[in-house]
Design a protein around this motif. Sequence first.
Motif, PDB file in Angstrom:
ATOM      1  N   ILE A  40      54.500 -79.338 145.234  1.00  0.00           N
ATOM      2  CA  ILE A  40      53.936 -78.897 143.954  1.00  0.00           C
ATOM      3  C   ILE A  40      54.628 -77.627 143.484  1.00  0.00           C
ATOM      4  CG2 ILE A  40      51.862 -77.957 142.862  1.00  0.00           C
ATOM      5  CD1 ILE A  40      50.262 -79.972 144.628  1.00  0.00           C
ATOM      6  N   MET A  89      58.057 -78.507 142.290  1.00  0.00           N
ATOM      7  CA  MET A  89      57.986 -79.203 140.994  1.00  0.00           C
ATOM      8  C   MET A  89      57.741 -78.199 139.875  1.00  0.00           C
ATOM      9  SD  MET A  89      58.513 -82.504 141.070  1.00  0.00           S
ATOM     10  CE  MET A  89      57.687 -83.236 139.674  1.00  0.00           C
ATOM     11  N   ALA A 115      60.207 -82.088 134.943  1.00  0.00           N
ATOM     12  CA  ALA A 115      59.197 -82.425 135.955  1.00  0.00           C
ATOM     13  C   ALA A 115      58.447 -83.694 135.553  1.00  0.00           C
ATOM     14  CB  ALA A 115      58.223 -81.258 136.136  1.00  0.00           C
ATOM     15  N   GLU A 116      58.116 -83.813 134.278  1.00  0.00           N
ATOM     16  CA  GLU A 116      57.416 -85.007 133.805  1.00  0.00           C
ATOM     17  C   GLU A 116      58.310 -86.246 133.939  1.00  0.00           C
ATOM     18  OE1 GLU A 116      55.211 -86.774 129.832  1.00  0.00           O
ATOM     19  OE2 GLU A 116      55.710 -84.652 129.896  1.00  0.00           O
ATOM     20  N   VAL A 119      60.696 -86.662 136.211  1.00  0.00           N
ATOM     21  CA  VAL A 119      60.751 -86.980 137.651  1.00  0.00           C
ATOM     22  C   VAL A 119      59.489 -87.716 138.064  1.00  0.00           C
ATOM     23  CG1 VAL A 119      60.722 -85.971 139.969  1.00  0.00           C
ATOM     24  CG2 VAL A 119      62.336 -85.119 138.264  1.00  0.00           C
ATOM     25  N   ARG A 120      58.332 -87.225 137.619  1.00  0.00           N
ATOM     26  CA  ARG A 120      57.078 -87.908 137.954  1.00  0.00           C
ATOM     27  C   ARG A 120      57.072 -89.332 137.396  1.00  0.00           C
ATOM     28  NH1 ARG A 120      54.904 -83.161 136.002  1.00  0.00           N
ATOM     29  NH2 ARG A 120      54.509 -81.675 137.654  1.00  0.00           N
ATOM     30  N   GLY A 121      57.545 -89.487 136.165  1.00  0.00           N
ATOM     31  CA  GLY A 121      57.575 -90.811 135.543  1.00  0.00           C
ATOM     32  C   GLY A 121      58.481 -91.772 136.293  1.00  0.00           C
ATOM     33  N   TYR A 148      59.747 -91.469 139.569  1.00  0.00           N
ATOM     34  CA  TYR A 148      59.556 -91.677 141.001  1.00  0.00           C
ATOM     35  C   TYR A 148      58.100 -91.871 141.418  1.00  0.00           C
ATOM     36  CZ  TYR A 148      64.392 -90.492 140.853  1.00  0.00           C
ATOM     37  OH  TYR A 148      65.724 -90.509 140.545  1.00  0.00           O
ATOM     38  N   LEU A 149      57.187 -91.538 140.564  1.00  0.00           N
ATOM     39  CA  LEU A 149      55.781 -91.810 140.870  1.00  0.00           C
ATOM     40  C   LEU A 149      55.223 -92.892 139.956  1.00  0.00           C
ATOM     41  CD1 LEU A 149      54.466 -88.155 141.396  1.00  0.00           C
ATOM     42  CD2 LEU A 149      55.220 -89.789 143.118  1.00  0.00           C
ATOM     43  N   GLY A 150      55.729 -92.937 138.727  1.00  0.00           N
ATOM     44  CA  GLY A 150      55.233 -93.914 137.767  1.00  0.00           C
ATOM     45  C   GLY A 150      56.063 -95.176 137.693  1.00  0.00           C
TER      46      GLY A 150
END
Length: 179
Positions: free
Chosen positions: A124, A127, A135-136, A138-140, A142-144
Amino acid sequence: MTDDTLASLLARVATQDRAAFRELYSASSAKLFGTLLRILGNRAEAEDALQEVFTRVWLRAARFDAERGRAMTWLIAIARNHAIDRIRARPQQTAGEDETDLLADTRPGVEAGLIARGEAQRVIECMNTLEPDRAEAVRGAYLGGLSYQALAEKFDVPLNTMRTWLRRSLMKLKDCLEA
């Protein structure tokens, strides 16, 4: 990497070209690993499955037909089918099992929980060192599970710019986490 490039790499792999196989692995392993991890739900098992998938790709590359479909779709289908086969091969719980086995506490211990929380906090914090849009993204990705194209459209930037954002962001995260 474009689908045409992947298709040409697969054609070279079909001729047992090891350099092409390394390039194919570098270009597609992250996406295939994500697919396997989503289906199998276990990182170690997904890592093992990824190696088995690439063994299958090495052996079956000659079967790929660019006229019938896209290279990445073909690779994902191999990974997905292999993951499903692994799930089917798992031992099924039988009715005669000892009920005390079902009552065992499988949660991680206190120490493991504290370590996991510390690692999560480090991620965290790292990030937070990224620019908010990076950051958004990357989240989209690799997480989304969003594609580069979908992210490029979402942030209204060219596709190659999105790739650069993600690559540089991952390098920055890696440096932060290793520090």
